[in-house]
Design a protein around this motif. Structure first.
Motif, PDB file in Angstrom:
ATOM      1  N   CYS A  73      -3.434 -78.155   8.278  1.00  0.00           N
ATOM      2  CA  CYS A  73      -3.320 -77.588   9.631  1.00  0.00           C
ATOM      3  C   CYS A  73      -4.655 -77.205  10.257  1.00  0.00           C
ATOM      4  N   GLY A  74      -5.716 -77.185   9.450  1.00  0.00           N
ATOM      5  CA  GLY A  74      -6.970 -76.599   9.922  1.00  0.00           C
ATOM      6  C   GLY A  74      -7.955 -77.550  10.555  1.00  0.00           C
ATOM      7  N   GLY A  75      -7.541 -78.776  10.834  1.00  0.00           N
ATOM      8  CA  GLY A  75      -8.419 -79.697  11.548  1.00  0.00           C
ATOM      9  C   GLY A  75      -9.688 -80.020  10.792  1.00  0.00           C
ATOM     10  N   LYS A  76     -10.831 -79.691  11.380  1.00  0.00           N
ATOM     11  CA  LYS A  76     -12.135 -80.098  10.842  1.00  0.00           C
ATOM     12  C   LYS A  76     -12.602 -79.239   9.672  1.00  0.00           C
ATOM     13  N   THR A  77     -11.987 -78.098   9.436  1.00  0.00           N
ATOM     14  CA  THR A  77     -12.499 -77.138   8.458  1.00  0.00           C
ATOM     15  C   THR A  77     -12.544 -77.712   7.043  1.00  0.00           C
TER      16      THR A  77
END
Length: 220
Positions: A73-77
């Motif tokens: 869910c955290g995209g680029k992290t």
């Protein structure tokens, strides 16, 4: 110069303060949030979306369950584990859960900074001391069994291995190759069978080891 945004999570106040001080003393990084438990990791990851999230594994809550949730869910992290635990099994589980790196707390500040830069570039980073143990303890026997058996990869399998070495998640691989995540998982199963590997990390280690051995063989 574009700064790398960081979030930090550790339940030891002195360690957390030291990490904040370390990264705030350089212009290359900006610390956007801190936390002290597994729930904080997920909430901060979604709210702040840092480039890299440095997390201790031994905090309140289940960090190993939180990592894949945030990766999905955290995209680029990118997740960088920062732990006092030097057990190979824990490192494998952490990386298999979706973390991009594993650094021991006995490492130098320079190594931690280099680890952050590496995972931000999309690479997988493992503390050198631990990486040596992983290769020795996890791969020696399977690689010996594979030594006499030539392994051929399809062009698609080669693409997936290449992306794995850059730290890509299944979702990112699927997006770039324009295939479904289920298809990526099927390829991972095939690669594990071909390389006699038990998980994602062992696929990487075995494939890289075989590539090095083949390169050395071709020179003779």
């Amino acid at each position: 110069m574009t700064q790398i945004s960081l979030a930090l999570a550790d339940d030891h106040p002195l360690m957390l303060a030291a990490l904040v001080e370390l990264f705030r003393n350089t212009d290359e990084f900006s610390v956007v949030a801190t936390g002290t438990n597994a729930d904080d990791i997920f909430e901060i990851g979604l709210r702040s979306g840092p480039d890299v999230f440095i997390v201790d594994l031994m905090m309140q809550g289940n960090v190993l369950e939180t990592i894949p949730k945030l990766v999905r869910c955290g995209g680029k992290t990118k997740i960088l584990a920062f732990s006092a635990m030097s057990k190979c099994d824990l490192a494998i589980k952490t990386l298999d859960a979706g973390a991009s790196g594993y650094v021991l707390k006995g490492s130098s500040p320079h190594e931690l900074i280099e680890a952050v830069k590496a995972v931000h570039r999309g690479e997988i980073f493992i503390t050198r001391e631990l990486a040596c143990k992983l290769v020795e303890e996890q791969r020696i026997a399977p690689l010996r069994r594979l030594a006499g058996a030539p392994i051929k990869f399809t062009s698609r399998e080669d693409q997936i291995i290449s992306m794995l070495t850059r730290g890509s998640t299944n979702r990112q691989i699927a997006s770039e190759l324009k295939i479904g995540e289920k298809t990526v998982k099927n390829y991972m199963t095939i690669l594990m069978q071909k390389l006699n590997a038990r998980n994602r990390l062992e696929v990487l280690i075995a494939a890289q080891k075989l590539a090095n051995e083949r390169e050395q063989f071709s020179r003779h």
